[in-house]
Design an enzyme around this catalytic site. Sequence first.
Site, short mmCIF file in Angstrom:
data_model
loop_
_atom_site.label_atom_id
_atom_site.label_comp_id
_atom_site.label_asym_id
_atom_site.label_seq_id
_atom_site.Cartn_x
_atom_site.Cartn_y
_atom_site.Cartn_z
N ASP A 160 0.85 -1.08 0.05
CA ASP A 160 -0.12 0.11 0.09
C ASP A 160 0.84 1.25 -0.06
O ASP A 160 1.89 1.29 -0.26
CB ASP A 160 -0.94 -0.13 1.32
N HIS A 236 -3.56 6.05 3.16
CA HIS A 236 -4.45 4.90 2.75
C HIS A 236 -3.65 3.72 3.34
O HIS A 236 -4.37 2.67 3.88
CB HIS A 236 -4.40 4.83 1.19
N SER A 566 -11.08 -1.06 -0.96
CA SER A 566 -9.85 -0.64 -0.58
C SER A 566 -9.91 -1.03 0.94
O SER A 566 -8.94 -1.53 1.71
CB SER A 566 -9.08 0.62 -0.66
#
Length: 782
Positions: A160, A236, A566
């Site tokens: 990620d 994220h 996600s």
Amino acid sequence: MEQRSIFLIALVTLSLFCLALLSQAEAEAETDTTLRTYIVQLHPNSPTTTSLTVSNLLHQWHLSFVRSSMSSPNDGITDDPSSRILYSYRSAMEGFAALLSETEATGMRNLPGVVAVRPDRRLELHTTYSYKFLGLSSSSASGPWAQSRFGNGAIIGVLDTGVWPESPSFDDRGMPPLPKKWRGICQQGQDFNSTYCNRKLIGARFFTKGHLAALARTSPDEVQLEYVSPRDSQGHGTHTSSTAGGAPVAAASVLGNGAGVARGMAPGSHLAIYKVCWLTGCYSSDILAAMDVAIRDGVDVLSLSLGGFPVPLYDDSIAIGSFRAMERGISVVCSAGNNGPMANSVANEAPWIVTVGASTLDRRFPAMVRMGNGKSLYGESMYPGNRLPNSGQELEVVYVTGGDKGSEYCFRGSLPMDIVRGKMVVCDRGVNGRAEKGEVVKEAGGAAMILANTEINGEEDSVDVHVLPATQVGAAEAYRLKAYINSTAKATARIVFGGTVIGANRAPVVARFSSRGPSITDPGVLKPDVVAPGVNIIAAWPGNRGPNGLPEDSRKVNFTVLSGTSMACPHVSGIAALVRAAHPRWSPAAVKSAIMTTADSTDHMGEPIMDDEGRPAGVFDMGAGHVNPLRAMDPGLVYNISPNDYVTHLCTLGYRSSNIFTVSHRNVSCREVLRRSRGFSLNYPSISATFRGRATKKIIRRKVTNVGEAKSVYTVKVAEPEGVRVRVRPRQLAFERIGQTLSYKVWLISRRVGLRPSEGHLRWINAKYQVRSPISVNWNQS
Ligand SMILES: *[C@@H]1O[C@H](CO)[C@@H](O)[C@H](O)[C@H]1NC(C)=O
Ligand SMILES: *[C@@H]1O[C@H](CO)[C@@H](O)[C@H](O)[C@H]1NC(C)=O
Ligand SMILES: *[C@@H]1O[C@H](CO)[C@@H](O)[C@H](O)[C@H]1NC(C)=O
Ligand SMILES: *[C@@H]1O[C@H](CO)[C@@H](O)[C@H](O)[C@H]1NC(C)=O
């Protein structure tokens, strides 16, 4: 005089510049010497590679390919060949990533020993309470969650944007020591070194080469705003990794909203961070490099909340790398993508990957719009409005339309300050980000915002932590709002914030944005596999980012809310870690089977799970259903699949041997394989069949392995798809011992030619267990 010469110089400079441009264009028309990143896959059985595990020798070997393919000197490219190699791969794939011109790439394809040459692909991210919604609360402390010791000892590798190590979610209090098999490192970089790793965060690395090569070609002047280290610059990766395996954090909230204990799905698991995503995107050369290392590091689960549009498996680096990972016993879990509700949009659909769609929680953040005409609209918001004195204030409402600046979207620079100042501004969704619209309204002097869904968004309600009082309304409410604005000379409204409300709405519901099946590349395998919470998920957030994620937001939080497949993916990665911790010897296929056959098809009211438009969700929306972690740890029976079975399956897809080689690194003759395995069915935990032409009968074979109680008897129960009769033989499976495998056959008999797919399911049940597989049937006349 002086002025004139300056003018002349300017003119000369300009024409020289034009000339330079012209000659550059000409040169490019002749031979394109631009260097791009290519992934070169090599034959693993080449005599030299097997003994070449020493990285320097491997590099030399790869270099020999680059030398052979490099253009003749008069092409003008005379640089050092070793500077062309970005990565050498050996675990996720044999081969390397290199900078090549188009001519060189073409030449490379023809070299002996080269299996495939693929241009690098840019992929994108598929952007505390959820553990409770999934049935994992402290009251289950004596049940299977505790038996798996909360995922103790399992290692989840997260590919990620990196990690914010100071977040309380990565505290290692109470964590067991590092597993002996762990080989990973904590890589030194900007504002990051090994002292940031601990028993929770056991590894952290970063992969920049594919990203930097693309940046050098497209925007060499772009200022680097990111940490050149495993440190997360975007948030994220901190969010997804804490969702998968974050430590419990008491009194977590987003500026007071959604308050409670935040914790990952597998709080006892270790986390290994592989930073592969940068502000420019995630490049497959970097992803493959991370998978290559992660396989050697010793991860148990790989979690990838990223992807692109669907491509054939032999062009898909994630599918290729994850095949190797699967062979080594690693479970690979990926997000399905955010391109729903369009059909065929599901990505990451290789059958050895767990493909995860997104669903809602039963938690809402109501923020009603009370319009001046006395009527109300339902909206949602995470703005901490209750604690601000002016949030319920009545304001004039404006909706700025017309012109070509995108003012209805509240695009940057599009809102006239004289009209907007002090008002409540209506902004349509689309064009720019939701959080950015809030920033734009605030900068233009607006006092509040109503985000209006368009038909594309429907009633989807992903909330954000806006910088000003704001709420978001669905498409139907947006229509009523605009009709009201039209109907009056001066529209007014108030936003009434309702805090956090739990349990009042139906859930789970499949999120509108969640990518849908069927899979284009492999329609014989139902995708997505499952859905998991992915709407308004609260998880850890970097300390240097505001909760809305934009650089302008100076507020500080430890948690924020995000939506996307996600966010769904790491829930399932965490569940896979729980299953692995409870059953360390299970294959990735068994772990996935356990997650799929125990998934719920009904919501928490006991009704069928719906989609966002209030229709029952189908198999292409939610796969086997909504994950149920407690049941996944004790599934009763599992459908196992060996790596060779996948190869046979690829043969049934009509793949050429070379393409099968690319995916599986196996040299097979499909004619031979198909002759040996007549009537082969991939032992998948769901069933998908297509009747072609006038065929009216299909036989599907399945094998189940007993992982429940030694002596146990299961009976089959079938819900037939419309237009199809289903026969199962035998109708009873009597197991004598754990580990025993029994087979059964399913006859699907088409009674008519259906125009649309229809679906049903099959369950093996006894007093304790229910092992459910969805059935999807389609007709193809051509
Ligand atoms: C790691 O970083 C910390 C904080 O910046 C610093 O105090 C420490 O000296 C560094 N350690 C090493 C081994 O570089
Ligand atoms: C509001 O008025 C505009 C301009 O006349 C029109 O285009 C739009 O359809 C109207 N909207 C509604 C919801 O009535
Ligand atoms: C974030 O967490 C740290 C460490 O637990 C704590 O010291 C800090 O006060 C928290 N910040 C906020 C805004 O809650
Ligand atoms: C792959 O198999 C074919 C036919 O079985 C054989 O001719 C070929 O040499 C094999 N290739 C390699 C690299 O093993």
